[in-house]
Write an enzyme that holds these catalytic residues in place. Structure first.
Site, PDB file in Angstrom:
ATOM      1  N   ASP A 104       0.872  -1.176   0.000  1.00  0.00           N
ATOM      2  CA  ASP A 104       0.000   0.000   0.000  1.00  0.00           C
ATOM      3  C   ASP A 104       0.908   1.225   0.000  1.00  0.00           C
ATOM      4  OD1 ASP A 104      -1.992  -1.858   0.353  1.00  0.00           O
ATOM      5  OD2 ASP A 104      -2.799  -0.985   2.188  1.00  0.00           O
ATOM      6  N   HIS A 160       4.981  -7.400  -0.523  1.00  0.00           N
ATOM      7  CA  HIS A 160       4.693  -8.677  -1.170  1.00  0.00           C
ATOM      8  C   HIS A 160       5.373  -8.782  -2.532  1.00  0.00           C
ATOM      9  CE1 HIS A 160       1.210  -9.668   1.606  1.00  0.00           C
ATOM     10  NE2 HIS A 160       1.459  -8.393   1.895  1.00  0.00           N
ATOM     11  N   SER A 261       7.611   3.370   5.446  1.00  0.00           N
ATOM     12  CA  SER A 261       8.699   4.090   4.814  1.00  0.00           C
ATOM     13  C   SER A 261       8.484   4.148   3.317  1.00  0.00           C
ATOM     14  CB  SER A 261      10.047   3.464   5.169  1.00  0.00           C
ATOM     15  OG  SER A 261      11.099   4.295   4.725  1.00  0.00           O
TER      16      SER A 261
END
Length: 296
Positions: A104, A160, A261
């Site tokens: 995200d 991922h 981050s």
């Protein structure tokens, strides 16, 4: 369901946080590494009442939303930072012609590389050689394409596999902990090259090799990779080069930040930005990010 905050409070909070000089002062002109270690220690304290209080304070200054989180109770602040999501919360685009977002994020600078230079912020570039550690590591991406993915503190912090493939090699760089928000990116040259980071060389089953670079930041200086049996953090100095042979299906979890981050994705010439990917666009893990070359 959390109660909505008064509009006046939100406006006041946003005005304060948008003051660039104050923002930069509070997040960078501080003992960054010492503060990062302190927050890391504090977040690991396993005391549910302390975790609840800390999360309540966090919510007061952000738009933290835990509605799609798998756990709903946390014994420590750390557990909330690295929370898993409910099954199905992030569908992964199955199109083999697409590289999906590993996390995200809010899209930052992106597009074609200028030789071996990437844009950090408007008018401020950095060399891939400095980011990846060597010219041989950078050369495959000459005139290629890149996407900068910035995770805010409230986002899901796990990342991922963007496609089916193999993690072949990790290069770890211990460094500083500058904030990586837009205010700092516009003021600190070569910021990504200064901070702690790991360069992940990932070979797609389709053939091309891409590199993902998770970059740590203030309060966030540790990176966990499932393929390695060590936690990459500021006190860990090596080894610098770590060969791997870890297979992933598209969307498999690769690791996480301890807070939030940036991940920069580099791909060779022939790749293209997926439709709609542009600066300031919000993307979720599993959504299209890059389109593979037709030959692949």
């Amino acid at each position: 369901m959390k109660a909505p905050r008064p509009a006046g409070w939100r406006r006041w909070r946003d005005r304060v946080l948008q003051q660039e000089d104050l923002n930069f002062l509070l997040t960078n002109r501080v003992p960054r590494i010492a503060l990062t270690r302190l927050v890391g220690w504090f977040s690991q304290i396993r005391q549910p009442w302390l975790a609840r209080t800390s999360i309540a304070v966090w919510r007061a200054f952000t738009d933290l939303d835990l509605s799609d989180a798998k756990p709903q109770r946390y014994a420590s602040l750390h557990e909330c930072f690295v929370r898993e999501l409910r099954p199905g919360a992030r569908p992964v685009d199955p199109d083999p012609a697409l590289l999906t977002s590993p996390c995200d994020a809010i899209v930052g600078a992106c597009g074609a590389l200028d030789g071996l230079q990437a844009l950090q912020a408007k008018g401020m570039a950095y060399p891939l050689k400095a980011l990846l550690g060597s010219t041989p590591a950078a050369e495959p991406y000459r005139d290629g394409i890149y996407v900068t993915l910035r995770l805010t503190s409230t986002m899901y912090h796990r990342f991922h596999a963007p496609h089916q493939g193999t993690l072949e090699h990790v290069t770890y760089f211990s460094g500083d902990t500058w904030n990586v928000n837009p205010v700092a990116l516009a003021r600190v040259g070569r910021l990504f090259c200064r901070n702690e980071r790991a360069a992940l060389r990932y070979r797609l089953d389709a053939g091309p090799v891409v590199t993902l670079v998770p970059v740590a930041a203030v309060l966030v200086a540790s990176i966990r990779l499932h393929a390695l049996d060590v936690l990459l953090h500021l006190r860990w100095r090596g080894p610098h080069e770590m060969p791997c042979d870890a297979r992933y299906a598209k969307g498999d979890e690769m690791g996480w930040f301890q807070h939030g981050s940036t991940i920069v994705v580099f791909a060779p010439r022939g790749f293209a930005l997926a439709e709609g990917v542009a600066p300031a666009r919000r993307v979720r893990m599993g959504e299209p990010l890059l389109r593979l070359p037709p030959a692949a």
